[in-house]
Design a protein around this motif. Structure first.
Motif, short mmCIF file in Angstrom:
data_model
loop_
_atom_site.label_atom_id
_atom_site.label_comp_id
_atom_site.label_asym_id
_atom_site.label_seq_id
_atom_site.Cartn_x
_atom_site.Cartn_y
_atom_site.Cartn_z
N ALA A 1 0.81 -1.21 0.00
CA ALA A 1 0.00 0.00 0.00
C ALA A 1 0.85 1.27 0.00
O ALA A 1 0.50 2.26 -0.64
N ALA A 2 1.97 1.26 0.68
CA ALA A 2 2.80 2.45 0.78
C ALA A 2 3.42 2.85 -0.56
O ALA A 2 3.72 4.02 -0.79
N MET A 3 3.61 1.88 -1.46
CA MET A 3 4.23 2.16 -2.75
C MET A 3 3.24 2.71 -3.78
O MET A 3 3.62 3.11 -4.86
N ALA A 4 1.96 2.71 -3.46
CA ALA A 4 0.93 3.04 -4.44
C ALA A 4 0.16 4.31 -4.09
O ALA A 4 -1.05 4.34 -4.18
N VAL A 5 0.83 5.38 -3.69
CA VAL A 5 0.23 6.66 -3.32
C VAL A 5 -1.09 6.47 -2.54
O VAL A 5 -2.15 6.77 -3.03
N PRO A 6 -0.99 5.97 -1.30
CA PRO A 6 -2.19 5.56 -0.56
C PRO A 6 -3.21 6.66 -0.29
O PRO A 6 -4.42 6.41 -0.37
N LYS A 7 -2.76 7.88 0.01
CA LYS A 7 -3.73 8.95 0.30
C LYS A 7 -4.54 9.29 -0.95
O LYS A 7 -5.75 9.50 -0.87
N VAL A 8 -3.88 9.35 -2.08
CA VAL A 8 -4.58 9.64 -3.34
C VAL A 8 -5.57 8.52 -3.65
O VAL A 8 -6.72 8.77 -4.00
N LEU A 9 -5.13 7.27 -3.51
CA LEU A 9 -6.01 6.13 -3.79
C LEU A 9 -7.19 6.09 -2.83
O LEU A 9 -8.32 5.82 -3.24
N ALA A 10 -6.95 6.35 -1.55
CA ALA A 10 -8.04 6.30 -0.57
C ALA A 10 -9.09 7.36 -0.86
O ALA A 10 -10.29 7.09 -0.84
N HIS A 11 -8.64 8.57 -1.16
CA HIS A 11 -9.58 9.65 -1.50
C HIS A 11 -10.33 9.32 -2.79
O HIS A 11 -11.55 9.52 -2.89
#
Length: 198
Positions: A105-115
């Motif tokens: 998850a940390a490698m896949a821009v988590p904040k952008v993905l979560a939003h």
């Protein structure tokens, strides 16, 4: 084109890396083809090869950008989605879920993905909503509070909050999951390096 980009992205060691500008030019059409039964396998393979060759977060952010609304030139018109087809949107979310599984998850821009997942959880298509909620759940397992803060804001509609909270309960935060994912990626990278050196 997908096959050529995939081959170029998987260049042998010592060969210059695949340029980011070329990858960016390939990603948009590939995301649009994820909903096409004949071309989806090649499009997914190409996106995965680019993520491996360049950087997972870079490719993930371009996939999300391809799916996000773009302002229309007509002020009265609503925002236009880059890829409006629900099947393509759902498949892109499934590919992002696989990316999180492969790279963490940390490698896949988590904040952008979560939003983005919270936005997609409002989609009219149940297939897209389901895929978005599954992806935010996978992010939550590894990053917990960071993902919760990005996915659930004051503006998030109550039905979306309920769906995401339900997924968070089904996919509880496990701090060891991020460490285990990193250890697994390091071991795999060492195995690949050893195999190519032999």
């Amino acid at each position: 084109v997908c096959a050529l980009a995939q081959l170029a992205a998987k260049a042998p060691p010592g060969v210059p890396s695949f340029p980011r500008a070329a990858a960016a030019a390939c990603i948009g059409p590939a995301v649009g083809k994820l909903g096409d039964r004949k071309l989806a396998v090649g499009a997914r393979a190409m996106l995965s090869a680019l993520a491996e060759a360049i950087e997972p977060g870079f490719v993930a952010s371009l996939v999300v950008a391809e799916l996000e609304p773009t302002p229309s030139s007509d002020a009265r018109a609503k925002a236009v989605r880059g890829v409006p087809a629900p099947q393509a949107r759902a498949e892109a979310l499934h590919w992002l879920l696989a990316l999180v599984g492969d790279f963490g998850a940390a490698m896949a821009v988590p904040k952008v993905l979560a939003h983005f997942c919270a936005t997609e959880a409002e989609n009219k298509s149940p297939v897209v909503r389901s895929a978005a909620v599954k992806l935010v759940g996978a992010l939550h397992v590894e990053l917990g509070p960071v993902v919760r803060a990005a996915a659930i804001t004051d503006e998030t509609p109550a039905p979306v909050v309920k769906a995401i909270e339900s997924e968070f309960e089904a996919s509880p935060f496990d701090p060891r999951a991020a460490t285990n994912a990193a250890v697994g990626r390091t071991k795999t990278a060492r195995d690949v390096s050893a195999a190519s050196a032999a």
